[in-house]
Design a protein around this motif. Sequence first.
Motif, PDB file in Angstrom:
ATOM      1  N   GLU A  10       1.012 -15.691   7.560  1.00  0.00           N
ATOM      2  CA  GLU A  10       0.450 -15.131   6.323  1.00  0.00           C
ATOM      3  C   GLU A  10      -0.009 -13.693   6.532  1.00  0.00           C
ATOM      4  O   GLU A  10       0.211 -12.818   5.701  1.00  0.00           O
ATOM      5  N   GLN A  11      -0.662 -13.445   7.683  1.00  0.00           N
ATOM      6  CA  GLN A  11      -1.148 -12.105   7.971  1.00  0.00           C
ATOM      7  C   GLN A  11       0.013 -11.145   8.217  1.00  0.00           C
ATOM      8  O   GLN A  11      -0.017  -9.973   7.799  1.00  0.00           O
ATOM      9  N   LEU A  12       1.070 -11.646   8.897  1.00  0.00           N
ATOM     10  CA  LEU A  12       2.237 -10.807   9.175  1.00  0.00           C
ATOM     11  C   LEU A  12       2.912 -10.356   7.886  1.00  0.00           C
ATOM     12  O   LEU A  12       3.248  -9.169   7.714  1.00  0.00           O
ATOM     13  N   MET A  13       3.100 -11.284   6.940  1.00  0.00           N
ATOM     14  CA  MET A  13       3.732 -10.930   5.665  1.00  0.00           C
ATOM     15  C   MET A  13       2.845  -9.976   4.859  1.00  0.00           C
ATOM     16  O   MET A  13       3.329  -9.050   4.211  1.00  0.00           O
ATOM     17  N   LYS A  14       1.531 -10.218   4.929  1.00  0.00           N
ATOM     18  CA  LYS A  14       0.590  -9.349   4.210  1.00  0.00           C
ATOM     19  C   LYS A  14       0.641  -7.923   4.763  1.00  0.00           C
ATOM     20  O   LYS A  14       0.654  -6.951   4.004  1.00  0.00           O
ATOM     21  N   ASP A  15       0.667  -7.806   6.086  1.00  0.00           N
ATOM     22  CA  ASP A  15       0.718  -6.477   6.709  1.00  0.00           C
ATOM     23  C   ASP A  15       2.027  -5.756   6.378  1.00  0.00           C
ATOM     24  O   ASP A  15       2.043  -4.551   6.109  1.00  0.00           O
ATOM     25  N   ARG A  16       3.139  -6.494   6.378  1.00  0.00           N
ATOM     26  CA  ARG A  16       4.434  -5.875   6.062  1.00  0.00           C
ATOM     27  C   ARG A  16       4.472  -5.414   4.602  1.00  0.00           C
ATOM     28  O   ARG A  16       4.993  -4.343   4.297  1.00  0.00           O
ATOM     29  N   ALA A  17       3.931  -6.243   3.708  1.00  0.00           N
ATOM     30  CA  ALA A  17       3.916  -5.873   2.292  1.00  0.00           C
ATOM     31  C   ALA A  17       3.058  -4.630   2.067  1.00  0.00           C
ATOM     32  O   ALA A  17       3.440  -3.727   1.316  1.00  0.00           O
ATOM     33  N   GLU A  18       1.919  -4.581   2.719  1.00  0.00           N
ATOM     34  CA  GLU A  18       1.041  -3.410   2.559  1.00  0.00           C
ATOM     35  C   GLU A  18       1.710  -2.152   3.100  1.00  0.00           C
ATOM     36  O   GLU A  18       1.629  -1.077   2.497  1.00  0.00           O
ATOM     37  N   PHE A  19       2.392  -2.290   4.233  1.00  0.00           N
ATOM     38  CA  PHE A  19       3.114  -1.151   4.820  1.00  0.00           C
ATOM     39  C   PHE A  19       4.187  -0.632   3.858  1.00  0.00           C
ATOM     40  O   PHE A  19       4.303   0.575   3.615  1.00  0.00           O
ATOM     41  N   ALA A  20       4.969  -1.543   3.288  1.00  0.00           N
ATOM     42  CA  ALA A  20       6.047  -1.140   2.377  1.00  0.00           C
ATOM     43  C   ALA A  20       5.484  -0.517   1.106  1.00  0.00           C
ATOM     44  O   ALA A  20       5.991   0.503   0.625  1.00  0.00           O
ATOM     45  N   ARG A  21       4.445  -1.104   0.555  1.00  0.00           N
ATOM     46  CA  ARG A  21       3.865  -0.577  -0.692  1.00  0.00           C
ATOM     47  C   ARG A  21       3.318   0.837  -0.496  1.00  0.00           C
ATOM     48  O   ARG A  21       3.452   1.689  -1.369  1.00  0.00           O
ATOM     49  N   LYS A  22       2.700   1.093   0.653  1.00  0.00           N
ATOM     50  CA  LYS A  22       2.168   2.433   0.929  1.00  0.00           C
ATOM     51  C   LYS A  22       3.284   3.473   0.975  1.00  0.00           C
ATOM     52  O   LYS A  22       3.156   4.580   0.451  1.00  0.00           O
ATOM     53  N   GLY A  23       4.374   3.117   1.622  1.00  0.00           N
ATOM     54  CA  GLY A  23       5.501   4.046   1.704  1.00  0.00           C
ATOM     55  C   GLY A  23       6.113   4.323   0.343  1.00  0.00           C
ATOM     56  O   GLY A  23       6.435   5.465   0.016  1.00  0.00           O
ATOM     57  N   ILE A  24       6.261   3.290  -0.480  1.00  0.00           N
ATOM     58  CA  ILE A  24       6.853   3.446  -1.813  1.00  0.00           C
ATOM     59  C   ILE A  24       5.936   4.265  -2.715  1.00  0.00           C
ATOM     60  O   ILE A  24       6.397   5.086  -3.511  1.00  0.00           O
ATOM     61  N   ALA A  25       4.635   4.064  -2.587  1.00  0.00           N
ATOM     62  CA  ALA A  25       3.673   4.750  -3.464  1.00  0.00           C
ATOM     63  C   ALA A  25       3.643   6.255  -3.225  1.00  0.00           C
ATOM     64  O   ALA A  25       3.188   7.007  -4.093  1.00  0.00           O
TER      65      ALA A  25
END
Length: 221
Positions: A10-25
């Motif tokens: 759960e933490q791994l997926m959360k960290d990956r999602a946050e990483f991707a969202r920051k780059g897209i933003a």
Amino acid sequence: MSLPFYVPPEQLMKDRAEFARKGIARGKSMVAISYDGGVLLLGENPSRTLQKISEVYDRIAFAAVGKQNEFEQLRVGGIRRADITGYAYSRADVTARSLATAYAQTLGHIFTQEVKPYEVELMVVEVGQEQGSDTLFRITYDGTLYDDREFSAIGGSAEALTAHIGKAFAPGMTLDDAIALAKEACLAVAHDNGASGWEAAILDRAARRRAFRRLGSAELE
């Protein structure tokens, strides 16, 4: 022998999602609006050569935000897939739905299996014979596929853009109305001093085969 470092899934997926969202933003968002004569795709883009909107097939267009090298790889792959399908079967078998599904599978696999997720969001749009049959698909960094109606947006400000467009959108609007609404929405959510450049294209409903056409600066004023 040292034990491998354990991270809960759960933490791994959360960290990956946050990483991707920051780059897209960090990039500029894009919008698509269906109008009486086709579908408009528009977004801020200061570059005259690094384009975010392109033709994929006869009546299908592709738009992306995020890391240019990553979405360019996906764009080229989509064109090759469309060409092979059209050559092996029929041009009518190349649809936005099949391309969007393939993109969703690819991004979903990369998000869960690779070390780093892609920092991209994609849009695949197909113009129909009438406004109600236009298809607008949105694919996020984790492979989630959305089937939007009438208008759509991708990027860090996508939610605010769709909310803004939804307040003024009306079926049957003209291209000029759609351009004005798209630019107004982009400027409303911008956190800087205004647009430094626009990139826009349409899928022309009346075109007999290749419907994609880029809009020049004179048409966007």
